[in-house]
Design an enzyme around this catalytic site. Structure first.
Site, PDB file in Angstrom:
ATOM      1  N   ARG A 277       1.036  -1.069   0.171  1.00 20.85           N
ATOM      2  CA  ARG A 277       0.244   0.008  -0.027  1.00 20.85           C
ATOM      3  C   ARG A 277       0.853   0.791   0.553  1.00 20.85           C
ATOM      4  O   ARG A 277       1.714   1.468   0.758  1.00 20.85           O
ATOM      5  CB  ARG A 277      -1.266   0.155   1.335  1.00 20.85           C
ATOM      6  CG  ARG A 277      -1.954  -1.304   0.981  1.00 20.85           C
ATOM      7  CD  ARG A 277      -2.531  -0.870   2.335  1.00 20.85           C
ATOM      8  NE  ARG A 277      -4.206  -1.924   3.138  1.00 20.85           N
ATOM      9  CZ  ARG A 277      -3.142  -3.123   3.989  1.00 20.85           C
ATOM     10  NH1 ARG A 277      -2.260  -3.512   4.051  1.00 20.85           N
ATOM     11  NH2 ARG A 277      -4.387  -4.390   3.263  1.00 20.85           N
TER      12      ARG A 277
ATOM     13  N   HIS B  99      -4.164  -9.191   3.377  1.00 22.84           N
ATOM     14  CA  HIS B  99      -5.426  -9.139   4.020  1.00 22.84           C
ATOM     15  C   HIS B  99      -5.958 -10.319   5.062  1.00 22.84           C
ATOM     16  O   HIS B  99      -5.760 -10.705   5.183  1.00 22.84           O
ATOM     17  CB  HIS B  99      -6.113  -9.597   2.881  1.00 22.84           C
ATOM     18  CG  HIS B  99      -6.242  -8.909   1.006  1.00 22.84           C
ATOM     19  ND1 HIS B  99      -6.163  -8.928  -0.436  1.00 22.84           N
ATOM     20  CD2 HIS B  99      -6.394  -7.564   0.877  1.00 22.84           C
ATOM     21  CE1 HIS B  99      -6.810  -8.196  -0.951  1.00 22.84           C
ATOM     22  NE2 HIS B  99      -5.795  -6.985   0.228  1.00 22.84           N
TER      23      HIS B  99
ATOM     24  N   HIS C 133      -2.685   2.551  -5.369  1.00 20.14           N
ATOM     25  CA  HIS C 133      -3.405   1.317  -5.603  1.00 20.14           C
ATOM     26  C   HIS C 133      -3.461   0.162  -7.057  1.00 20.14           C
ATOM     27  O   HIS C 133      -3.640  -0.678  -6.614  1.00 20.14           O
ATOM     28  CB  HIS C 133      -4.443   1.011  -5.054  1.00 20.14           C
ATOM     29  CG  HIS C 133      -5.315   0.746  -3.765  1.00 20.14           C
ATOM     30  ND1 HIS C 133      -4.019   0.808  -2.751  1.00 20.14           N
ATOM     31  CD2 HIS C 133      -6.030  -0.337  -3.968  1.00 20.14           C
ATOM     32  CE1 HIS C 133      -4.515  -0.736  -2.471  1.00 20.14           C
ATOM     33  NE2 HIS C 133      -5.308  -1.107  -2.521  1.00 20.14           N
TER      34      HIS C 133
ATOM     35  N   TYR D 230      -9.618 -11.396  -6.936  1.00 14.72           N
ATOM     36  CA  TYR D 230      -8.341 -10.689  -7.972  1.00 14.72           C
ATOM     37  C   TYR D 230      -8.397 -11.895  -8.743  1.00 14.72           C
ATOM     38  O   TYR D 230      -8.313 -11.919 -10.226  1.00 14.72           O
ATOM     39  CB  TYR D 230      -6.666 -10.666  -7.358  1.00 14.72           C
ATOM     40  CG  TYR D 230      -6.570  -9.345  -7.146  1.00 14.72           C
ATOM     41  CD1 TYR D 230      -6.529  -8.105  -7.437  1.00 14.72           C
ATOM     42  CD2 TYR D 230      -6.546  -9.486  -5.103  1.00 14.72           C
ATOM     43  CE1 TYR D 230      -6.923  -7.178  -6.874  1.00 14.72           C
ATOM     44  CE2 TYR D 230      -6.660  -7.851  -4.405  1.00 14.72           C
ATOM     45  CZ  TYR D 230      -6.499  -7.130  -5.349  1.00 14.72           C
ATOM     46  OH  TYR D 230      -6.730  -5.631  -4.630  1.00 14.72           O
TER      47      TYR D 230
ATOM     48  N   LYS E 176      -1.702  -2.543   7.745  1.00 18.81           N
ATOM     49  CA  LYS E 176      -3.212  -1.775   8.572  1.00 18.81           C
ATOM     50  C   LYS E 176      -2.993  -2.889   9.960  1.00 18.81           C
ATOM     51  O   LYS E 176      -3.437  -3.651  10.719  1.00 18.81           O
ATOM     52  CB  LYS E 176      -4.483  -2.962   7.896  1.00 18.81           C
ATOM     53  CG  LYS E 176      -4.844  -1.437   6.902  1.00 18.81           C
ATOM     54  CD  LYS E 176      -6.416  -1.961   5.851  1.00 18.81           C
ATOM     55  CE  LYS E 176      -6.472  -0.953   5.014  1.00 18.81           C
ATOM     56  NZ  LYS E 176      -7.917  -0.822   4.089  1.00 18.81           N
TER      57      LYS E 176
ATOM     58  N   ARG F  76      -0.991  -2.261  -6.722  1.00 20.87           N
ATOM     59  CA  ARG F  76      -1.060  -3.296  -5.939  1.00 20.87           C
ATOM     60  C   ARG F  76      -2.258  -4.034  -6.563  1.00 20.87           C
ATOM     61  O   ARG F  76      -1.891  -5.332  -6.419  1.00 20.87           O
ATOM     62  CB  ARG F  76      -1.628  -2.710  -4.383  1.00 20.87           C
ATOM     63  CG  ARG F  76      -1.707  -3.256  -2.954  1.00 20.87           C
ATOM     64  CD  ARG F  76      -2.298  -3.288  -1.738  1.00 20.87           C
ATOM     65  NE  ARG F  76      -3.153  -4.202  -1.026  1.00 20.87           N
ATOM     66  CZ  ARG F  76      -2.778  -4.480  -0.525  1.00 20.87           C
ATOM     67  NH1 ARG F  76      -1.125  -4.587   0.107  1.00 20.87           N
ATOM     68  NH2 ARG F  76      -3.627  -4.599   0.755  1.00 20.87           N
TER      69      ARG F  76
END
Length: 314
Positions: A145, A266, A240, A275, A169, A243
Site C-alpha cells: 500500500r 489481507h 493502489h 483478483y 493496517k 497493488r
C-alpha cells in the site's frame, strides 16, 4: 456550519475511535457525523430513528453513491452504539437503518506490458530518478500500500535475502519477498540516490527533494509523472493500481490464493478472491483475441452447403 467540535458527545466518540482506527477513518467519521448533525439542526445525540431514516432517504433521492450512504450509516451505527454503551441513550435509533446494497466492483489493473512501461519510464541517474524507479519497482514488485511504502524505514529492507518488512493496517507487520529488479533498483537508490537526498538523517527509506520523508501525495505525483512519460493516462494511474496489478499478475502466473493473501496483508480471503475474477476476465479476453477458433467468422450459407456436400461425398 456547526462542526463535531461543537458537540462534546460526538467529539468524545471520535477521541475513543482515534485510539483504534486510522486518522483518515476518524476524519471520515467526523465529516459524516457533522453532515448529519447539520441536516438535523440539533445535536446528533437527540436524533430519532425516523429522522435518520428520512436523512438516508434524502441521500438516496439526491443520487449519492451506495458506498457513500453505507459509510454514513455505518458512522451513525457506531456513534449510537457508543451512546448506548455509555448509558447516554436507552435505544439505538440507527440499529434498524436500511443499508443500500453495495456493488463490489472488480479492481482495475495494468497489463504486464503497461506495468513494465510505467516502471521503465523511471530512467535516469539523478537521485530522484533512482528514487522514483525504486518506488515504482517496490509498489509493483511487492504490492505494498502507498502508506506502507512511504512509512518504510531503511532498516526494513533486506537486499541480501530480498525481503521487505512493512507495517500494514492495524499495526500488523508482514514480510514480503521482492524480485531481482526491485532489489537492484533499491540497491542503486540506496548507493547513489538516497545519500544525496538525506540531508536531515531521516530513518524513512523514501525521501523527497528537501530531505524529508516522501508523502502519499508525493508518491501519487511521481507515478502520474511516470505515466505521462510512458504514454499512459496519468489520471488513471495511482499507487493502489500497482497493488491490484501485483496481485492479479501473481495469480495469472500460478501463485496460490493463500500466498497472495499473506503478501497483500489481507485479513479476509474474500478480499483477495476478487483478483481471481480479474484473472478470469483477462484470460477470456486473451482467448477471444488470440485463439484462431475464437476469432474465426463462419459464414452460415455456402459453407454449410459445402459441409453437407462433403458429408455425402464421404
Amino acid at each position: 456550519m456547526a462542526t463535531s467540535r461543537d458537540d462534546p458527545e460526538v467529539e468524545g466518540f471520535l477521541a475513543l475511535l482515534a485510539a483504534r482506527r486510522a486518522p483518515r477513518t476518524v476524519d471520515a467519521y467526523r465529516r459524516d457525523l457533522t453532515a448529519v448533525a447539520g441536516w438535523l439542526g440539533h445535536p446528533l445525540g437527540r436524533a430519532t430513528a425516523d429522522e435518520l431514516e428520512r436523512y438516508l432517504a434524502e441521500l438516496r433521492a439526491q443520487g449519492l453513491a451506495p458506498a457513500t450512504i453505507a459509510r454514513r450509516a455505518a458512522a451513525l451505527r457506531s456513534f449510537f452504539r457508543h451512546q448506548t454503551l455509555l448509558g447516554l441513550r436507552g435505544d439505538n435509533p440507527a440499529a434498524e437503518l436500511e443499508l443500500p446494497r453495495r456493488i463490489r466492483r472488480l479492481p482495475r489493473t495494468l497489463s504486464p506490458a503497461e506495468a513494465e512501461r510505467l516502471v521503465e519510464a523511471a530512467a535516469g541517474t539523478q537521485p530522484r530518478d533512482l528514487r522514483d524507479r525504486a518506488l515504482a519497482e517496490l509498489l509493483y514488485g511487492a504490492g505494498l500500500r502507498v502508506s506502507e511504502a512511504v512509512s518504510l524505514e531503511r532498516g526494513g529492507v533486506d537486499l541480501e535475502r530480498r525481503l521487505v518488512r512493512c507495517v500494514g493496517k492495524g499495526g500488523k507487520e508482514r514480510v514480503v519477498p521482492i524480485g531481482r529488479h526491485a532489489a537492484e533498483a533499491l540497491r542503486r537508490y540506496l548507493a547513489h540516490g538516497r545519500p544525496f537526498l538525506d540531508r536531515r538523517h531521516r530513518p524513512e527509506l523514501f525521501l523527497n527533494a528537501k530531505g524529508g520523508p516522501l508523502t502519499r501525495a508525493g508518491a501519487f505525483l511521481i507515478l502520474r509523472r511516470l505515466a505521462a512519460r510512458a504514454g499512459l493516462e496519468p489520471e488513471r494511474i495511482h499507487p493502489h493500481l500497482l497493488r491490484h496489478s501485483f496481485a492479479t499478475h501473481l495469480l495469472e502466473g500460478g501463485a496460490d490464493l493463500r500466498s497472495v493473501q499473506e503478501m497483500l496483508g489481507h485479513a479476509d480471503l474474500a478480499t483477495t478472491e476478487l483478483y481471481t475474477h480479474v484473472s478470469d476476465r483477462r484470460r477470456r479476453e486473451l482467448y477471444f483475441r488470440a485463439h484462431p477458433h475464437a476469432r474465426r467468422q463462419v459464414s452460415p450459407g455456402p459453407a454449410r452447403e459445402r459441409k453437407k456436400g462433403s458429408d455425402r461425398d464421404a
